[in-house]
Design a protein around this motif. Structure first.
Motif, PDB file in Angstrom:
ATOM      1  N   GLY A  93      -2.904  22.021  -9.086  1.00  5.04           N
ATOM      2  CA  GLY A  93      -1.446  21.170  -9.226  1.00  5.04           C
ATOM      3  C   GLY A  93      -0.534  21.698  -8.735  1.00  5.04           C
ATOM      4  N   LYS A  94      -0.597  22.624  -8.160  1.00  2.00           N
ATOM      5  CA  LYS A  94       0.772  23.953  -7.779  1.00  2.00           C
ATOM      6  C   LYS A  94       1.046  22.808  -6.434  1.00  2.00           C
ATOM      7  CE  LYS A  94      -1.650  27.972  -9.455  1.00  2.00           C
ATOM      8  NZ  LYS A  94      -2.154  29.890  -8.965  1.00  2.00           N
ATOM      9  N   THR A  95       0.545  22.227  -6.160  1.00  2.00           N
ATOM     10  CA  THR A  95       1.304  21.846  -4.939  1.00  2.00           C
ATOM     11  C   THR A  95       0.184  19.972  -4.409  1.00  2.00           C
ATOM     12  OG1 THR A  95       1.691  21.895  -2.233  1.00  2.00           O
ATOM     13  CG2 THR A  95      -0.112  22.957  -3.084  1.00  2.00           C
ATOM     14  N   VAL A  96       0.914  19.493  -4.079  1.00  2.00           N
ATOM     15  CA  VAL A  96       0.593  18.209  -3.623  1.00  2.00           C
ATOM     16  C   VAL A  96       0.190  18.286  -2.255  1.00  2.00           C
ATOM     17  CG1 VAL A  96       0.680  17.318  -6.383  1.00  2.00           C
ATOM     18  CG2 VAL A  96       2.341  17.108  -4.132  1.00  2.00           C
ATOM     19  N   ILE A  97      -0.738  16.959  -1.659  1.00  2.00           N
ATOM     20  CA  ILE A  97      -0.941  16.724  -0.590  1.00  2.00           C
ATOM     21  C   ILE A  97      -0.158  15.302  -0.962  1.00  2.00           C
ATOM     22  CG2 ILE A  97      -2.543  16.278   1.874  1.00  2.00           C
ATOM     23  CD1 ILE A  97      -2.275  18.590   0.896  1.00  2.00           C
ATOM     24  N   THR A  98       0.576  14.722  -0.191  1.00  2.00           N
ATOM     25  CA  THR A  98       1.024  13.562   0.287  1.00  2.00           C
ATOM     26  C   THR A  98       1.264  13.358   1.399  1.00  2.00           C
ATOM     27  OG1 THR A  98       3.433  14.465  -0.084  1.00  2.00           O
ATOM     28  CG2 THR A  98       2.354  13.984  -1.708  1.00  2.00           C
ATOM     29  N   GLY A  99       1.668  12.198   2.317  1.00  2.00           N
ATOM     30  CA  GLY A  99       2.332  10.930   3.004  1.00  2.00           C
ATOM     31  C   GLY A  99       1.065  11.376   3.960  1.00  2.00           C
ATOM     32  N   ARG A 100      -0.314  10.948   3.097  1.00  2.00           N
ATOM     33  CA  ARG A 100      -1.662  10.880   4.503  1.00  2.00           C
ATOM     34  C   ARG A 100      -2.576   9.715   3.399  1.00  2.00           C
ATOM     35  NH1 ARG A 100      -5.258  15.484   4.299  1.00  2.00           N
ATOM     36  NH2 ARG A 100      -5.364  15.551   7.107  1.00  2.00           N
ATOM     37  N   THR A 120     -13.306  -7.574   5.714  1.00  2.00           N
ATOM     38  CA  THR A 120     -14.251  -5.892   5.580  1.00  2.00           C
ATOM     39  C   THR A 120     -12.884  -5.309   5.733  1.00  2.00           C
ATOM     40  OG1 THR A 120     -14.541  -5.645   7.756  1.00  2.00           O
ATOM     41  CG2 THR A 120     -16.730  -6.429   6.959  1.00  2.00           C
ATOM     42  N   GLY A 121     -11.818  -5.231   5.481  1.00  2.00           N
ATOM     43  CA  GLY A 121     -10.533  -4.791   5.618  1.00  2.00           C
ATOM     44  C   GLY A 121     -10.446  -3.817   4.145  1.00  2.00           C
ATOM     45  N   ASP A 122     -10.162  -2.576   4.635  1.00  5.10           N
ATOM     46  CA  ASP A 122      -9.634  -1.471   3.381  1.00  5.10           C
ATOM     47  C   ASP A 122      -9.159  -1.768   2.920  1.00  5.10           C
ATOM     48  OD1 ASP A 122      -8.158   0.031   5.232  1.00  5.10           O
ATOM     49  OD2 ASP A 122     -10.266   0.864   5.780  1.00  5.10           O
ATOM     50  N   GLY A 123      -7.589  -2.299   3.282  1.00  7.41           N
ATOM     51  CA  GLY A 123      -6.584  -2.331   2.298  1.00  7.41           C
ATOM     52  C   GLY A 123      -5.640  -1.172   3.052  1.00  7.41           C
ATOM     53  N   ILE A 124      -6.117  -0.416   3.199  1.00 14.13           N
ATOM     54  CA  ILE A 124      -5.673   0.866   3.634  1.00 14.13           C
ATOM     55  C   ILE A 124      -4.252   0.107   4.601  1.00 14.13           C
ATOM     56  CG2 ILE A 124      -5.272   3.468   4.464  1.00 14.13           C
ATOM     57  CD1 ILE A 124      -7.725   4.121   2.670  1.00 14.13           C
ATOM     58  N   ALA A 125      -3.096   1.223   5.190  1.00 13.49           N
ATOM     59  CA  ALA A 125      -2.260   1.027   5.678  1.00 13.49           C
ATOM     60  C   ALA A 125      -2.153   2.218   6.443  1.00 13.49           C
ATOM     61  CB  ALA A 125      -0.801   1.002   5.133  1.00 13.49           C
ATOM     62  N   ILE A 126      -1.200   2.282   7.938  1.00  9.89           N
ATOM     63  CA  ILE A 126      -1.071   3.469   8.327  1.00  9.89           C
ATOM     64  C   ILE A 126      -0.025   4.429   8.121  1.00  9.89           C
ATOM     65  CG2 ILE A 126      -0.424   4.325  10.456  1.00  9.89           C
ATOM     66  CD1 ILE A 126      -1.321   2.048  11.846  1.00  9.89           C
ATOM     67  N   ALA A 127      -0.348   5.700   7.730  1.00  8.70           N
ATOM     68  CA  ALA A 127       0.645   6.545   6.677  1.00  8.70           C
ATOM     69  C   ALA A 127       1.620   6.972   8.141  1.00  8.70           C
ATOM     70  CB  ALA A 127      -0.241   7.348   6.708  1.00  8.70           C
ATOM     71  N   MET A 128       2.617   6.844   8.644  1.00  6.71           N
ATOM     72  CA  MET A 128       3.192   7.588   9.823  1.00  6.71           C
ATOM     73  C   MET A 128       3.225   9.149  10.077  1.00  6.71           C
ATOM     74  SD  MET A 128       5.613   5.781  11.925  1.00  6.71           S
ATOM     75  CE  MET A 128       6.628   6.289  13.027  1.00  6.71           C
ATOM     76  N   GLN A 129       3.501   9.702   8.679  1.00 13.95           N
ATOM     77  CA  GLN A 129       3.784  10.942   8.623  1.00 13.95           C
ATOM     78  C   GLN A 129       2.424  11.700   8.736  1.00 13.95           C
ATOM     79  OE1 GLN A 129       5.138  13.491   5.354  1.00 13.95           O
ATOM     80  NE2 GLN A 129       4.392  14.833   5.620  1.00 13.95           N
ATOM     81  N   GLU A 130       0.850  11.042   8.755  1.00 11.18           N
ATOM     82  CA  GLU A 130      -0.564  11.335   9.281  1.00 11.18           C
ATOM     83  C   GLU A 130      -0.238  11.138  10.254  1.00 11.18           C
ATOM     84  OE1 GLU A 130      -4.351  10.889   8.324  1.00 11.18           O
ATOM     85  OE2 GLU A 130      -2.884   9.641   7.044  1.00 11.18           O
ATOM     86  N   PHE A 158       1.200  -0.590   0.264  1.00 10.06           N
ATOM     87  CA  PHE A 158      -0.223  -0.091  -0.167  1.00 10.06           C
ATOM     88  C   PHE A 158       0.741   1.281   0.010  1.00 10.06           C
ATOM     89  CE2 PHE A 158      -2.060   3.717   2.080  1.00 10.06           C
ATOM     90  CZ  PHE A 158      -3.163   3.990   1.232  1.00 10.06           C
ATOM     91  N   GLU A 159       0.588   2.091  -0.432  1.00 10.52           N
ATOM     92  CA  GLU A 159       1.032   3.581  -0.881  1.00 10.52           C
ATOM     93  C   GLU A 159      -0.236   4.995  -0.952  1.00 10.52           C
ATOM     94  OE1 GLU A 159       3.594   4.506  -4.075  1.00 10.52           O
ATOM     95  OE2 GLU A 159       4.686   1.939  -3.760  1.00 10.52           O
ATOM     96  N   SER A 160       0.582   5.871  -0.441  1.00 11.39           N
ATOM     97  CA  SER A 160       0.031   6.462   0.497  1.00 11.39           C
ATOM     98  C   SER A 160      -1.169   7.539  -0.961  1.00 11.39           C
ATOM     99  CB  SER A 160       0.164   7.634   1.644  1.00 11.39           C
ATOM    100  OG  SER A 160       0.166   7.098   2.403  1.00 11.39           O
ATOM    101  N   PRO A 161      -1.652   8.193  -0.917  1.00 10.19           N
ATOM    102  CA  PRO A 161      -2.279   8.684  -2.498  1.00 10.19           C
ATOM    103  C   PRO A 161      -1.664  10.038  -2.038  1.00 10.19           C
ATOM    104  CG  PRO A 161      -3.642   9.822  -0.814  1.00 10.19           C
ATOM    105  CD  PRO A 161      -3.678   8.258  -0.080  1.00 10.19           C
ATOM    106  N   ILE A 162      -1.713  10.158  -4.011  1.00  9.49           N
ATOM    107  CA  ILE A 162      -0.859  11.843  -4.299  1.00  9.49           C
ATOM    108  C   ILE A 162      -1.363  12.501  -4.820  1.00  9.49           C
ATOM    109  CG2 ILE A 162       0.975  13.333  -5.583  1.00  9.49           C
ATOM    110  CD1 ILE A 162       2.265  10.400  -5.888  1.00  9.49           C
ATOM    111  N   ILE A 163      -2.372  14.015  -3.703  1.00  9.39           N
ATOM    112  CA  ILE A 163      -3.835  14.312  -4.492  1.00  9.39           C
ATOM    113  C   ILE A 163      -3.149  15.526  -4.723  1.00  9.39           C
ATOM    114  CG2 ILE A 163      -5.755  14.798  -3.708  1.00  9.39           C
ATOM    115  CD1 ILE A 163      -5.895  12.915  -1.835  1.00  9.39           C
ATOM    116  N   PRO A 164      -3.346  16.261  -5.375  1.00  6.06           N
ATOM    117  CA  PRO A 164      -2.615  17.709  -6.492  1.00  6.06           C
ATOM    118  C   PRO A 164      -4.579  18.823  -6.153  1.00  6.06           C
ATOM    119  CG  PRO A 164      -3.519  16.198  -8.272  1.00  6.06           C
ATOM    120  CD  PRO A 164      -3.564  15.132  -7.306  1.00  6.06           C
ATOM    121  N   ILE A 165      -3.759  20.104  -5.691  1.00  4.73           N
ATOM    122  CA  ILE A 165      -4.813  20.798  -5.006  1.00  4.73           C
ATOM    123  C   ILE A 165      -4.170  22.119  -5.982  1.00  4.73           C
ATOM    124  CG2 ILE A 165      -5.472  19.792  -2.799  1.00  4.73           C
ATOM    125  CD1 ILE A 165      -3.559  21.777  -1.533  1.00  4.73           C
ATOM    126  N   ALA A 166      -5.111  23.620  -5.478  1.00  3.72           N
ATOM    127  CA  ALA A 166      -5.045  24.710  -6.318  1.00  3.72           C
ATOM    128  C   ALA A 166      -4.359  24.407  -8.034  1.00  3.72           C
ATOM    129  CB  ALA A 166      -3.693  25.232  -5.612  1.00  3.72           C
TER     130      ALA A 166
END
Length: 437
Positions: A110-117, A342-352, A100-108
Motif C-alpha cells: 500500500g505504499k504506492t498505487v497504480i492508476t491510469g491503466r 461479448t464486450g468486457d465493459g472496459i474503456a480505453i485508458a488515455m494515460q495507459e 467506466f473508471e480505471s482501477p486503483i491497485i495498491p502495491i508494496a
C-alpha cells in the motif's frame, strides 16, 4: 493466389468495387515463411525479426511490472508476428456516474498505487536479491468488479491494415449501418498518433482499436507489456525497483530505436495465407457462399485495399511505400468496433495507451465520449490465419468455431439465428470454409 480463395458473392462484389476504385491494385503477398513483403530487403527484415524475438533483461529495463520478455512471447505462432496462447488481464469498475473508471491497485503493502491503466501485469521483478522487501506484484482488489482477459493478436500483414485509408473505414461503417437499417453499425474512433503530436487517425489495432499507427502500437506494448520505456512512452509505470537508465530504449548507430525496428518488422510481414488444400474443396467453396448468405461478411469483410504509394498516413509521419501501396488483401474484418454481446465493459485508458503527457495535449477529432461509448464493444476479429488459433474470441473462452459463432448476439443476433437454422450440410460447409482461413 488461387481463384478459389476469392469465391463468394459478397467477396466477389468487393473485388469488383475494388477494381473499379483502384484499377492498379494488386494482391498483397501472403505466407508464413518469414520472408519480407518487399518493404525492405531480406537481410534487414531478418535483423528486425531478431530484435522482435530478443529476450529483454532487467539491465535492459525490463519491468518493474511486465507480462513478457519479448515481442515474440505473445506473437509467435506459427511464426514471429503471429498469435499465441498468451492472454492479458484487464479490470476496472463503474464510477458514481455509471461510466467506466480505471482501477486503483495498491502495491508494496500500500505504499504506492497504480492508476491510469486497465492492464494488470502478471509479472514483476521484485522482490529480488537487491530489493528483498519490496512486494511489487499487482493483485486485483475487490473494488475492481469489471474483469476480463484478452488474447494476444496476430500482427502478420498489419502493414497493409495500417495503409488502409481512414475514409475507407468510415465509408464501411456508414454503408454497413445504412444497409442493415441500423441493426449493425460499426463504430470508428479517432486515436492519437504519438509520433505526430496533435494528430489522430481511425483506430484499427488492438481489441479496442486503441492504436492507428504501428509505431504507436509498438511503443505502447514495449512499455505496458514489457516495462521498457521509449521515446513515445518515457514514463515508468512505477519507480520501485527500477535501476536501468531512462529511457530504456535508446537509438542504435543507425539512429533507430527498438520500437522503430518492431514497427518496420511488422510492416514488412506478409499477410496470413489460406490453407489452399482445404480452400480448394467443394465443401469450403460452398461454405464461403453460406458465410455471405447468412451475413457474416457484413462485419468480417473479405477484401480491403490500401492507399496508393506515396500517400501520407499517421499524421504525416509515415508515407505508404510501393510494397504496401494499392494492395488488395483479405483480412475478413472491417476493423470496426461492434457490440456483439461479448464486450468486457472496459474503456480505453488515455494515460495507459497514449502516455501521461497525452492527457495535457489537444488532439484533433479526439472524443473521450467515444471511448466510453465503446466500453462494451470489441474490434471485429480478423479471420485471416484463424486456423492457427486454438482459443477464439477476444477472451479466448471459445474453443470451437461453433461456440464462437453462437456467442455472437446483439448486433449479430440475426446472423447467429440464421446460423442456427442452417441445414447440417450447410453448417459443415461453413466450418470448412472458416477452417481454411
Amino acid at each position: 493466389m488461387k481463384k478459389v480463395a476469392l469465391v463468394g458473392s459478397a467477396l466477389a462484389l468487393c473485388l469488383i468495387v475494388t477494381c473499379a476504385l483502384f484499377p492498379d491494385s494488386s494482391e498483397a503477398p501472403t505466407g508464413f515463411d518469414g520472408q519480407t513483403n518487399g518493404l525492405i530487403d531480406q537481410k534487414t527484415h531478418t535483423a528486425d525479426q531478431e530484435k522482435f524475438d530478443e529476450v529483454e533483461q532487467i539491465s535492459d529495463g525490463l519491468g518493474p511490472l511486465y507480462n513478457a520478455q519479448s515481442c515474440r512471447e505473445c506473437h509467435q505462432s506459427p511464426a514471429s508476428g503471429g498469435v499465441s496462447q498468451m492472454s492479458e488481464l484487464r479490470v476496472g469498475h463503474r464510477g458514481p456516474s455509471g461510466q467506466f473508471e480505471s482501477p486503483i491497485i495498491p502495491i508494496a503493502h500500500g505504499k504506492t498505487v497504480i492508476t491510469g491503466r486497465t492492464l494488470v501485469n502478471d509479472r514483476a521483478i521484485c522482490p529480488s536479491r537487491a530489493f528483498s522487501n519490496v512486494e511489487l506484484q499487482e493483485r486485483v482488489p475487490d473494488t475492481e468488479t469489471i474483469q476480463t482477459t484478452r488474447m494476444a493478436v496476430n500482427l502478420l500483414g498489419d502493414g497493409f491494415v495500417e495503409a488502409v485509408p481512414d475514409q475507407e473505414l468510415l465509408d464501411l461503417a456508414a454503408t454497413q449501418c445504412r444497409r442493415s437499417h441500423r441493426r449493425i453499425c460499426g463504430q470508428t474512433i479517432y486515436v492519437p498518433i504519438l509520433e505526430a503530436p496533435g494528430h489522430t487517425a481511425i483506430g484499427r489495432f488492438g481489441w479496442k482499436d486503441q492504436q492507428a499507427s504501428l509505431l504507436s502500437f509498438a511503443g505502447d506494448a514495449y512499455l505496458n507489456e514489457m516495462g521498457i520505456t521509449n521515446k513515445l512512452f518515457p514514463d515508468e509505470v512505477t519507480a520501485l525497483c527500477n535501476t536501468a537508465p531512462e529511457p530504456n530504449d535508446k537509438p542504435g548507430t543507425d539512429g533507430l530505436e527498438d520500437i522503430d525496428r518492431f514497427a518496420r518488422f511488422v510492416r514488412a510481414t506478409k499477410a496470413p495465407p489460406r490453407d489452399l488444400a482445404l480452400a480448394d474443396t467443394t465443401e469450403a467453396q460452398t461454405g464461403s457462399r453460406v458465410f455471405d448468405k447468412i451475413g457474416c461478411s457484413t462485419c468480417h469483410v473479405g477484401t480491403l485495399t490500401t492507399a496508393p504509394a506515396g500517400t501520407e498516413t499517421d499524421g504525416g509521419a509515415f508515407k505508404v511505400p510501393d510494397a504496401l501501396g494499392s494492395k488488395t488483401f483479405h483480412p475478413y474484418s472491417d476493423f470496426l468496433l461492434h457490440d456483439v454481446g461479448t464486450g468486457d465493459g472496459i474503456a480505453i485508458a488515455m494515460q495507459e495507451h497514449f502516455g501521461a503527457a497525452s492527457t495535457r495535449r489537444t488532439w484533433q477529432n479526439l472524443s473521450y465520449k467515444s471511448f466510453q461509448d465503446a466500453a462494451n464493444k470489441v474490434r471485429t476479429a480478423p479471420l485471416w490465419g484463424m486456423r492457427t488459433h486454438s482459443r477464439l474470441m477476444h477472451d479466448g473462452m471459445s474453443l470451437t468455431l461453433t461456440n464462437a459463432i453462437l456467442r455472437h448476439e446483439k448486433e449479430a443476433h440475426e446472423v447467429t439465428e440464421k446460423f442456427r437454422r442452417l441445414k447440417p450440410k450447410e453448417k459443415s460447409a461453413l466450418l470448412a470454409f472458416l477452417n481454411s482461413l
